[in-house]
Design an enzyme around this catalytic site. Structure first.
Site, short mmCIF file in Angstrom:
data_model
loop_
_atom_site.label_atom_id
_atom_site.label_comp_id
_atom_site.label_asym_id
_atom_site.label_seq_id
_atom_site.Cartn_x
_atom_site.Cartn_y
_atom_site.Cartn_z
N HIS A 76 16.99 68.44 27.12
CA HIS A 76 16.54 68.45 28.53
C HIS A 76 15.24 69.19 28.70
O HIS A 76 14.99 69.81 29.74
CB HIS A 76 17.62 69.09 29.41
CG HIS A 76 18.90 68.32 29.48
ND1 HIS A 76 19.15 67.34 30.41
CD2 HIS A 76 20.00 68.39 28.71
CE1 HIS A 76 20.36 66.85 30.22
NE2 HIS A 76 20.90 67.45 29.19
N ASN A 149 24.88 65.16 34.78
CA ASN A 149 24.01 64.08 34.29
C ASN A 149 24.10 62.89 35.22
O ASN A 149 24.96 62.87 36.12
CB ASN A 149 24.45 63.64 32.88
CG ASN A 149 23.99 64.59 31.79
OD1 ASN A 149 23.05 65.36 31.96
ND2 ASN A 149 24.66 64.54 30.64
N HIS A 340 23.97 77.15 34.27
CA HIS A 340 25.05 77.48 33.35
C HIS A 340 26.37 76.98 33.97
O HIS A 340 26.67 77.30 35.11
CB HIS A 340 25.10 78.99 33.13
CG HIS A 340 26.06 79.45 32.08
ND1 HIS A 340 26.75 78.59 31.25
CD2 HIS A 340 26.48 80.69 31.74
CE1 HIS A 340 27.53 79.28 30.44
NE2 HIS A 340 27.39 80.56 30.70
N ARG A 359 30.39 74.36 26.51
CA ARG A 359 29.19 74.55 27.35
C ARG A 359 29.22 75.93 27.97
O ARG A 359 28.18 76.57 28.14
CB ARG A 359 29.14 73.46 28.43
CG ARG A 359 28.95 72.05 27.91
CD ARG A 359 28.92 71.04 29.05
NE ARG A 359 27.70 71.16 29.82
CZ ARG A 359 27.53 70.60 31.03
NH1 ARG A 359 28.53 69.93 31.60
NH2 ARG A 359 26.38 70.71 31.66
N TYR A 363 25.12 77.79 27.27
CA TYR A 363 23.95 77.89 28.17
C TYR A 363 23.42 79.32 28.19
O TYR A 363 22.22 79.55 28.01
CB TYR A 363 24.32 77.41 29.57
CG TYR A 363 24.52 75.92 29.62
CD1 TYR A 363 25.63 75.33 29.04
CD2 TYR A 363 23.56 75.09 30.18
CE1 TYR A 363 25.79 73.96 29.03
CE2 TYR A 363 23.72 73.72 30.19
CZ TYR A 363 24.84 73.17 29.61
OH TYR A 363 24.98 71.80 29.58
FE1 HDD Z 1 23.94 70.52 28.35
C1 HDD Z 1 20.93 71.91 29.04
C2 HDD Z 1 23.87 68.69 31.15
C3 HDD Z 1 26.69 68.82 27.28
C4 HDD Z 1 24.33 72.73 25.88
N1 HDD Z 1 22.66 70.31 29.79
C5 HDD Z 1 21.45 70.93 29.92
C6 HDD Z 1 20.80 70.49 31.11
C7 HDD Z 1 21.64 69.59 31.70
C8 HDD Z 1 22.80 69.49 30.87
C9 HDD Z 1 21.43 68.85 33.01
C10 HDD Z 1 19.45 70.94 31.60
C11 HDD Z 1 19.60 72.06 32.54
C12 HDD Z 1 18.22 72.45 33.04
O1 HDD Z 1 17.64 71.62 33.77
O2 HDD Z 1 17.74 73.52 32.71
N2 HDD Z 1 25.00 69.01 29.04
C13 HDD Z 1 24.90 68.47 30.27
C14 HDD Z 1 26.03 67.61 30.55
C15 HDD Z 1 26.80 67.63 29.45
C16 HDD Z 1 26.16 68.53 28.50
C17 HDD Z 1 26.28 66.88 31.84
C18 HDD Z 1 28.08 66.96 29.14
C19 HDD Z 1 28.99 66.73 30.04
N3 HDD Z 1 25.24 70.71 26.86
C20 HDD Z 1 26.33 69.93 26.59
C21 HDD Z 1 27.08 70.47 25.50
C22 HDD Z 1 26.42 71.58 25.11
C23 HDD Z 1 25.27 71.72 25.97
C24 HDD Z 1 28.35 69.88 24.94
C25 HDD Z 1 26.73 72.57 24.02
C26 HDD Z 1 27.91 72.71 23.49
N4 HDD Z 1 22.81 71.96 27.58
C27 HDD Z 1 23.18 72.76 26.55
C28 HDD Z 1 22.14 73.81 26.22
C29 HDD Z 1 21.08 73.56 27.28
C30 HDD Z 1 21.61 72.37 28.04
C31 HDD Z 1 21.66 73.68 24.81
C32 HDD Z 1 19.68 73.41 26.76
C33 HDD Z 1 18.83 74.19 27.76
C34 HDD Z 1 19.76 74.98 28.50
O3 HDD Z 1 21.02 74.67 28.14
O4 HDD Z 1 19.47 75.82 29.34
O5 HDD Z 1 22.69 75.07 26.36
#
Ligand code: HDD
Length: 704
Positions: A76, A149, A340, A359, A363
């Protein structure tokens, strides 16, 4: 005398976007507040001598520049944000005690960030990808983050697989290719070995993955969460965002061209809409399931690869969100915002969905790195409106000057800050009873990976199925390993045989063997874009008017005024910038030169008449290409007077267009009127309706 073809100065709108600095804001200084007398030459020994180390302004300015970049989000990375508000329609106290869902007269400020997933921060908007839809509610009880999402399901069931999935979908480690794309070997190798991905892959191959606008896409919390009311009663809940403008998509051919013509297509669309006052609006809906009904479904509520079909549990509208302010600084706000899933408020709780549980760790962990330590909640965009009183201290970028004790319990600090001790305002985890032997295993209730992928496919309109087959062919056609192609087709065979055969034919692999299991035939109509059209509106729809010398200005003005009055943005395009001379001898401002734009950047096109023009002049190649692309992309096309002649370039057998004098024909979103004068009411109404309907599929194929 120059007049604008759309009655407002496009250049003026451009200027408004750059807010002039306020001279009263004061003189240039260093970070230390020291006024700077000169910033264009470094301090040197003589005009041609070496730069002096003592030039602290030079050193600070360069050092600050050298340290501007922070790590981008690991997924993202590419996003766009906006502020707004949320207001409930009515109290939801029956199900949740969350304060922001109680009083229709109370508006809760929000910040939303939309994003793509695979690409880096500098990649294009209109890639085939999931879109993030993350909302931060600055509620009176603290921040609540609904980090969703635009798909209601996710690729994997357990978050422990997230690093594997992301490694597979991201650019390949040996050459860092492809950027912002899923059409490559490692993703499809992973997908073909992980059937749990198939439902979300169907969404990824559909038009849902190339949204026309962040203002025209749904949002989903994906997981089953839990509402808890004041009496402590839990209710399972799934969250939905429904855009007032409906759900509309690009087509893949168009999306690819947009990546080159305007990589910021969706980011710009959101910014311009808010800047022009056409505020995007979304309705928050919930699907509610009493805890006692947890096992009434043929899928597991804890499985994030499954939806609850709306026919089984309707979506209940509970409020609306309006985005009405653009950020002032992209980095400070949109780049530094931190969402988060574990940021919840009283009345909203978790379930044991293994993806959500993962999750809830990830975050915060990633933000500690990305935002330089533990104090990122003090960054203005992350700071709660609710008072913050903790015993957490120090750490990098600590901006608070804490006083008093920093431990609990204490007597020296009067016991402050006191825990809420059961007060209704405090967060209490839902006392769900859980037990079980320690085990690494996937629940048997998670094992059905094909039914809902088939449900999605069965719910599609014919044109949507065509687009999905074409997408699979595009994606798998770029996969070099034939074994991966074959294995993927074999998996699709479990979803739908016709789909598998159609994809196999396109990518040169043998047809998979017929399966003997009964085909899954259920459908959920709400999943088709056909049933997500929203309110017919012309607000901010981009309409191109193709003008040239000799254009019938009355025809242009009669259509432009009708469309502008309904909120459309009408732009006059010509071979060159400047003005064109109308058939009345007056000069009219051109908004954009055709070589700088393309049909893909507009929602509709109008071809007005040019009474004196020859057939050859009417058939200008740039005009023909513009009209042909709009037609192929299913867009509304209007042609008036001699402009109707341009449509003959389409050679679309069976397409009905006006002939003779003064009649209006509207066919498959192509509206024509052979009138010599201003366009009549019949044409203007039909063309506006065709634009409001967005795209028109099933039109006769153009032979050009
Ligand atoms: Fe995630 C960012 C949505 C699964 C770990 N995720 C991130 C963002 C969105 C989502 C919208 C961007 C937030 C922003 O604008 O800063 N992610 C989802 C959705 C998921 C999902 C709807 C499944 C239902 N995500 C998911 C899983 C993991 C993560 C399974 C880890 C186990 N997501 C992250 C992250 C991020 C992230 C790596 C990257 C940047 C951040 O968190 O701040 O922690």
């Amino acid at each position: 005398m120059t007049d604008d073809l759309h009655g407002q100065d496009a250049k003026q709108r451009q200027r408004e976007r750059f807010r002039a600095q306020d001279p009263a804001s004061g003189p240039l200084t260093t970070d230390q507040g020291v006024r700077v007398d000169h910033t264009d030459d470094s301090l040197s020994a003589g005009e041609r001598g070496p730069t002096l180390l003592e030039d602290f302004h030079f050193r600070e300015k360069l050092t600050r520049f050298d340290h501007e970049r922070i790590p981008e989000r690991v997924v993202h990375a590419r996003g766009a944000g906006a502020y707004g508000f949320f207001e409930p329609y009515e109290s939801c106290a029956e199900f949740t005690r969350a304060a922001f869902l109680q009083d229709p007269s109370v508006r809760t400020p929000v910040f939303v960030r939309f994003s793509t997933v695979q690409g880096p921060r500098g990649s294009a908007d209109t890639v085939r990808d999931v879109r993030g839809f993350a909302t931060k509610f600055y509620t009176s009880e603290g921040n609540y983050d609904l980090v969703g999402n635009n798909f209601p399901v996710f690729f994997i069931q357990d978050g422990i697989k997230f690093p594997d999935f992301v490694h597979a979908v991201k650019p390949e480690p040996h050459n860092d290719i492809p950027t912002g794309a899923s059409a490559h070997d490692t993703l499809w190798d992973f997908v073909s070995l992980q059937p749990e991905t198939l439902h979300t892959i169907m969404w990824l191959m559909s038009d849902r993955a190339i949204p026309r606008s962040y203002r025209m896409m749904q949002g989903f919390g994906v997981h089953t969460f839990r509402f808890v009311n004041a009496e402590g009663r839990g209710t399972f809940v799934k969250f939905h965002w429904k855009p007032k403008l409906g759900v509309h998509s690009l087509v893949w051919d168009e999306a690819q061209e947009c990546q080159g013509r305007d990589p910021d297509f969706n980011r710009r669309d959101l910014w311009d809409a808010i800047a022009s006052g056409a505020y995007p609006e979304y309705e928050l809906g919930v699907q509610l399931v009493p805890e006692e009904d947890e096992f009434n479904f043929d899928f597991d509520l804890l499985d994030p690869t499954k939806i609850i079909p709306e026919e089984q549990v309707p979506v209940r509208p509970v409020g609306r969100m309006v985005l009405d302010r653009n950020p002032d600084n992209f980095f400070a706000e949109t780049e530094q915002v931190a969402f988060h899933t574990a940021n919840v408020v009283p009345g909203i709780d978790f379930t044991n969905d293994p993806l959500l549980q993962a999750r809830n760790f990830s975050y915060l962990d990633t933000q500690l790195l990305r935002l330089g330590g533990p104090n990122f909640a003090q960054i203005p965009v992350n700071r709660p409106l609710a008072p913050v009183r903790t015993n957490q201290r120090d750490g990098f970028h600590q901006d608070e000057i804490h006083t008093g004790t920093n431990y609990s319990p204490n007597s020296l600090g009067g016991g402050c800050p006191a825990v809420a001790g059961g007060a209704p305002s405090a967060y209490r985890h839902h006392a769900e009873r859980v037990d079980g032997a320690k085990i690494r295993a996937r629940s048997a209730s998670f094992q059905d990976h094909y039914s809902q992928a088939a449900l999605f496919w069965n719910s599609m309109a014919d044109w949507e199925k065509e687009h999905i087959v074409a997408a699979f062919r595009f994606e798998l056609g770029k996969v070099g390993a034939m074994a991966v192609r074959e294995r993927t087709v074999s998996e699709l065979n479990h979803v739908d045989r016709e789909l598998a055969l159609a994809v196999a034919r396109g990518i040169g692999v043998p047809a998979p063997a017929e399966l003997h299991a009964g085909a899954y035939k259920q459908a959920s109509p709400a999943l088709s874009l056909e049933n997500q059209r929203g309110e017919p509106s012309l607000a901010t729809r981009q309409v191109a008017v193709l003008v040239a010398d000799g254009v019938d200005a009355d025809q242009v003005a009669s259509v432009r005024d009708a469309l502008t009055a309904q909120g459309a943005v009408v732009e006059a395009l010509a071979a060159t910038d400047g003005t064109v001379e109308g058939s009345d001898g007056a000069h009219y401002t051109v908004d954009r030169a055709l070589p700088t734009v393309a049909s893909v950047l507009y929602d509709a096109v109008l071809v007005p008449g040019r009474p004196q023009a020859t057939a050859e002049e009417l058939g200008d190649p740039d005009v023909i290409r513009f009209v042909r692309d709009a037609y192929r992309h299913g867009k509304p096309i209007g042609a008036v007077g001699s402009g109707v002649g341009v449509l003959s370039c389409l050679r679309a057998d069976g397409l009905r267009i006006a002939h003779g004098v003064g009649n209006v024909v509207s066919d498959h979103g192509v509206v024509t009127e052979t009138t010599p004068g201003p366009a009549g009411d019949g044409f203007r109404t039909a063309f506006a309706e065709a634009i409001a309907a967005h795209r028109h599929w099933g039109r006769p194929a153009a032979d050009c």
